[in-house]
Design a protein around this motif. Structure first.
Motif, PDB file in Angstrom:
ATOM      1  N   PRO A  69       0.843  -1.189   0.000  1.00 15.94           N
ATOM      2  CA  PRO A  69       0.000   0.000   0.000  1.00 15.94           C
ATOM      3  C   PRO A  69       0.885   1.248   0.000  1.00 15.94           C
ATOM      4  CG  PRO A  69      -0.614  -1.504   1.779  1.00 15.94           C
ATOM      5  CD  PRO A  69       0.708  -1.953   1.249  1.00 15.94           C
ATOM      6  N   GLY A  71       0.760   5.675   0.040  1.00 15.58           N
ATOM      7  CA  GLY A  71       0.048   6.959   0.065  1.00 15.58           C
ATOM      8  C   GLY A  71       0.904   7.983  -0.663  1.00 15.58           C
ATOM      9  N   THR A  74       6.157   9.199   1.427  1.00 18.57           N
ATOM     10  CA  THR A  74       7.126  10.019   2.163  1.00 18.57           C
ATOM     11  C   THR A  74       7.734   9.257   3.340  1.00 18.57           C
ATOM     12  OG1 THR A  74       5.483  10.962   3.676  1.00 18.57           O
ATOM     13  CG2 THR A  74       5.825  12.120   1.586  1.00 18.57           C
ATOM     14  N   SER A  75       7.494   7.953   3.381  1.00 18.83           N
ATOM     15  CA  SER A  75       8.045   7.144   4.479  1.00 18.83           C
ATOM     16  C   SER A  75       9.552   7.342   4.588  1.00 18.83           C
ATOM     17  CB  SER A  75       7.755   5.666   4.217  1.00 18.83           C
ATOM     18  OG  SER A  75       8.548   4.857   5.067  1.00 18.83           O
ATOM     19  N   GLU A 144      -0.356  11.528   2.862  1.00 17.32           N
ATOM     20  CA  GLU A 144      -1.810  11.338   2.775  1.00 17.32           C
ATOM     21  C   GLU A 144      -2.338  10.758   4.082  1.00 17.32           C
ATOM     22  OE1 GLU A 144      -2.370   9.028  -0.806  1.00 17.32           O
ATOM     23  OE2 GLU A 144      -1.392  10.570  -2.032  1.00 17.32           O
TER      24      GLU A 144
HETATM   25  P1  FAD Z   1       3.604   6.339   2.706  1.00 22.14           P
HETATM   26  O1  FAD Z   1       5.009   6.801   2.863  1.00 22.14           O
HETATM   27  O2  FAD Z   1       3.104   6.183   1.333  1.00 22.14           O
HETATM   28  O3  FAD Z   1       3.389   4.978   3.499  1.00 22.14           O
HETATM   29  C1  FAD Z   1       3.831   4.828   4.823  1.00 22.14           C
HETATM   30  C2  FAD Z   1       3.458   3.423   5.322  1.00 22.14           C
HETATM   31  O4  FAD Z   1       2.043   3.298   5.403  1.00 22.14           O
HETATM   32  C3  FAD Z   1       3.903   2.306   4.394  1.00 22.14           C
HETATM   33  O5  FAD Z   1       4.219   1.188   5.155  1.00 22.14           O
HETATM   34  C4  FAD Z   1       2.675   2.029   3.534  1.00 22.14           C
HETATM   35  O6  FAD Z   1       2.649   0.702   3.046  1.00 22.14           O
HETATM   36  C5  FAD Z   1       1.558   2.296   4.499  1.00 22.14           C
HETATM   37  N1  FAD Z   1       0.342   2.850   3.888  1.00 22.14           N
HETATM   38  C6  FAD Z   1       0.218   4.007   3.192  1.00 22.14           C
HETATM   39  N2  FAD Z   1      -1.078   4.214   2.887  1.00 22.14           N
HETATM   40  C7  FAD Z   1      -1.776   3.166   3.394  1.00 22.14           C
HETATM   41  C8  FAD Z   1      -3.153   2.809   3.417  1.00 22.14           C
HETATM   42  N3  FAD Z   1      -4.092   3.587   2.875  1.00 22.14           N
HETATM   43  N4  FAD Z   1      -3.515   1.658   4.030  1.00 22.14           N
HETATM   44  C9  FAD Z   1      -2.583   0.836   4.605  1.00 22.14           C
HETATM   45  N5  FAD Z   1      -1.262   1.138   4.614  1.00 22.14           N
HETATM   46  C10 FAD Z   1      -0.871   2.294   4.022  1.00 22.14           C
HETATM   47  N6  FAD Z   1       6.308  11.623  10.231  1.00 22.14           N
HETATM   48  C11 FAD Z   1       5.765  12.003  11.404  1.00 22.14           C
HETATM   49  O7  FAD Z   1       5.129  11.193  12.069  1.00 22.14           O
HETATM   50  N7  FAD Z   1       5.950  13.271  11.882  1.00 22.14           N
HETATM   51  C12 FAD Z   1       6.617  14.226  11.192  1.00 22.14           C
HETATM   52  O8  FAD Z   1       6.742  15.351  11.659  1.00 22.14           O
HETATM   53  C13 FAD Z   1       7.182  13.848   9.934  1.00 22.14           C
HETATM   54  N8  FAD Z   1       7.876  14.744   9.210  1.00 22.14           N
HETATM   55  C14 FAD Z   1       8.402  14.364   8.012  1.00 22.14           C
HETATM   56  C15 FAD Z   1       9.115  15.311   7.265  1.00 22.14           C
HETATM   57  C16 FAD Z   1       9.662  14.956   6.034  1.00 22.14           C
HETATM   58  C17 FAD Z   1      10.431  15.989   5.243  1.00 22.14           C
HETATM   59  C18 FAD Z   1       9.484  13.638   5.545  1.00 22.14           C
HETATM   60  C19 FAD Z   1      10.049  13.230   4.211  1.00 22.14           C
HETATM   61  C20 FAD Z   1       8.784  12.702   6.275  1.00 22.14           C
HETATM   62  C21 FAD Z   1       8.248  13.046   7.517  1.00 22.14           C
HETATM   63  N9  FAD Z   1       7.539  12.125   8.288  1.00 22.14           N
HETATM   64  C22 FAD Z   1       6.997  12.503   9.476  1.00 22.14           C
HETATM   65  C23 FAD Z   1       7.391  10.727   7.834  1.00 22.14           C
HETATM   66  C24 FAD Z   1       6.173  10.502   6.873  1.00 22.14           C
HETATM   67  O9  FAD Z   1       5.803  11.687   6.250  1.00 22.14           O
HETATM   68  C25 FAD Z   1       5.010   9.960   7.652  1.00 22.14           C
HETATM   69  O10 FAD Z   1       5.316   8.648   8.051  1.00 22.14           O
HETATM   70  C26 FAD Z   1       3.668   9.955   6.920  1.00 22.14           C
HETATM   71  O11 FAD Z   1       2.650   9.626   7.839  1.00 22.14           O
HETATM   72  C27 FAD Z   1       3.623   8.989   5.743  1.00 22.14           C
HETATM   73  O12 FAD Z   1       2.492   9.276   4.945  1.00 22.14           O
HETATM   74  P2  FAD Z   1       2.449   8.853   3.406  1.00 22.14           P
HETATM   75  O13 FAD Z   1       1.092   9.136   2.887  1.00 22.14           O
HETATM   76  O14 FAD Z   1       3.568   9.458   2.671  1.00 22.14           O
HETATM   77  O15 FAD Z   1       2.640   7.290   3.526  1.00 22.14           O
END
Ligand code: FAD
Length: 470
Positions: A69, A71, A74-75, A144
């Motif tokens: 999965p 979103g 940004t992991s 997301e």
């Molecule tokens: P993704 O990176 O796409 O996925 C993250 C994980 O969730 C993966 O394991 C994926 O398989 C799973 N996933 C995604 N969508 C779903 C779904 N719908 N159902 C089931 N599983 C799913 N994190 C924080 O907690 N606090 C912060 O302040 C923070 N700051 C950040 C700053 C920067 C510059 C960056 C690059 C990252 C930061 N992060 C932070 C980390 C990251 O942004 C978070 O973990 C965010 O919640 C991930 O969201 P995403 O939509 O990009 O998920």
């Protein structure tokens, strides 16, 4: 890549032709934000609604094809990208599912689809005089809500509102066999058995696919005051936080710590950033308080100057959004500035708030003893005891070799201090691929066994994000 033509055609029949991407166009979805992981897959699939997710998952289960999965991708721990052998996996990207289904201002809830960008979830509640407080300020335009919930994201407002886990009342989830669990309840009280939604929150996509959620809203603050404070060291910052909480209580939304090394990187790589004070300081705090006017906050901080002697050096307060935003720009851009500088060994740890200064002091002393001259970039959500603690050499050209040779040992040193202080090696970014082995040293055998039991019972074919977390 050997494709499963029949299966991909069947998926395309579900999502429409534009819902499946293969070849070069798909490659960006196989790389992580840091540029550390590059996987491969049969395709990236973009379902447009929950029913399509369910049908795609059923096809994958039938063909024994795994699902990653995704979103906003940004992991920071390689959770959202496929493993290197892509012959039996797809990436399932939720970005097309980006509707706010409902804002219920009286119930203080909002129902959203998983692919909504976090940034897009602030305006609708604000129009109803409500606040959605999940504050990943640096990355909100890209991540997301489905990813935020799946990682139990934190951010700057955890001190006041809790992590993503605390902000959810209901979930809709597609299970690994394709069945849809409709748990989209919007109840504040519901004690009918196990709280199933909490299993999927923070599971990093290893148990099912979150397709929608009911999240909590809060009253929109009537006013916000921001202060930038120079402190002598992290110990003074911890003492100041306790003082502020005792005097201002729940009005503190955020309490962020920034070290000198962060500021240097930000000034070097991010345009239009400036020292907040005439004098350079080693440690800064940016704190935000809601429903408190600058004048009473000034009284509290003046009192702190007297109470803490040289611990609190100077401060500035602003109720003006633009001015406060200039301070926040320093904090929000630390990750971008580090990325521009080059790779580093990253840690996202938490310890009890009262021991955060001990962590910074002890880990720093142990690392400098072993590797004199290293750069430690320490910053984070001090209000939650969550420190981002990143290690590199001053000369970026030698970092790759340093990391290859010493990452394991650096991690050992940092994580042993965390262990001694009863902390966690993953505060808010999750486990993903990066810490999958590592957690086996820091969670007990019984805890790991319980996690594996849950994983096996919900996903017996191990099709949901294999190779991540557990
Ligand atoms: P993704 O990176 O796409 O996925 C993250 C994980 O969730 C993966 O394991 C994926 O398989 C799973 N996933 C995604 N969508 C779903 C779904 N719908 N159902 C089931 N599983 C799913 N994190 C924080 O907690 N606090 C912060 O302040 C923070 N700051 C950040 C700053 C920067 C510059 C960056 C690059 C990252 C930061 N992060 C932070 C980390 C990251 O942004 C978070 O973990 C965010 O919640 C991930 O969201 P995403 O939509 O990009 O998920």
């Amino acid at each position: 890549m050997s494709l499963e033509p029949g299966m991909l055609q069947a998926i395309a029949a579900v999502t429409g032709g534009d819902g499946v991407l293969t070849g070069d166009a798909a490659v960006p979805f196989y790389k992580d934000w840091r540029g550390r992981y590059q996987g491969d897959a049969l395709a990236v699939v973009f379902p447009a609604n929950t029913q399509q997710v369910s049908e795609v998952v059923q096809l994958c289960a039938k063909h024994r094809v795994a699902i990653v999965p995704q979103g906003g991708n940004t992991s920071l721990c390689g959770g959202s990208v496929p493993l290197t052998d892509g012959s039996q996996q797809i990436v399932l990207n939720l970005s097309r599912m980006n509707r706010i289904r409902n804002v219920d201002a009286v119930n203080y809830t909002m129902t959203v689809e998983a692919g909504c960008k976090l940034q897009s979830l602030y305006a609708a509640p604000e129009q109803a005089d409500r606040l959605f407080p999940l504050g990943l300020t640096a990355i909100a335009p890209h991540c997301e809500i489905g990813g935020n919930l799946s990682t139990n994201a934190g951010g700057i407002n955890v001190l006041r509102y809790g992590t993503a886990r605390n902000l959810v009342l209901g979930l809709e989830v597609v299970l690994p066999d394709g069945r849809i669990w409709d748990g989209l309840r919007s109840l504040r009280k519901d004690n009918t058995g196990y709280d199933l939604k909490q299993l999927f929150i923070g599971a990093e996509g290893t148990l099912g696919i979150i397709t929608a959620a009911v999240v909590k809203l809060f009253p929109l603050p009537k006013s916000v005051a921001t202060a930038c404070i120079a402190v002598r060291d992290p110990a003074a910052a911890v003492a100041l936080l306790a003082h502020l909480r005792a005097t201002c209580g729940d009005m503190i939304n955020a309490f962020e710590l920034i070290s000198r090394s962060c500021l240097e990187l930000v000034f070097r790589h991010i345009n239009d950033t400036h020292e907040p004070f005439a004098t350079q300081h080693e440690w800064l705090i940016i704190t935000q308080l809601a429903n408190v006017l600058p004048a009473p906050l000034e009284t509290v901080l003046r009192d702190a100057l007297l109470t803490f002697g040289a611990g609190v050096i100077e401060f500035d307060i602003s109720a003006d959004k633009e001015r406060a935003e200039r301070w926040w720009k320093l904090r929000k851009n630390i990750a971008e500035a580090q990325k521009a500088e080059g790779i580093s060994i990253k840690h996202d740890v938490s310890v009890p708030v009262s021991r955060a200064d001990e962590f910074i002091e002890q880990a720093g002393a142990a690392l400098r003893n072993q590797y004199p001259g290293i750069r430690i970039v320490a910053f984070g959500h001090l209000g939650d005891g969550n420190i981002h603690y990143n290690i590199s050499l001053l000369d970026a050209a030698h970092n790759a070799t340093f990391i290859e040779l010493h990452e394991h040992e650096v991690n050992r040193i940092v994580y042993e201090v965390v262990r001694k202080l009863d902390g966690s090696i993953s505060a808010e970014h999750g486990v993903g691929q990066l810490k999958r082995e590592e957690i086996t040293h820091y969670r007990s055998g019984l805890e790991l066994e319980l996690m594996r039991t849950i994983k096996r019972s919900i996903d017996p074919l191990n099709l949901m994000n294999p190779g991540k977390v557990i």
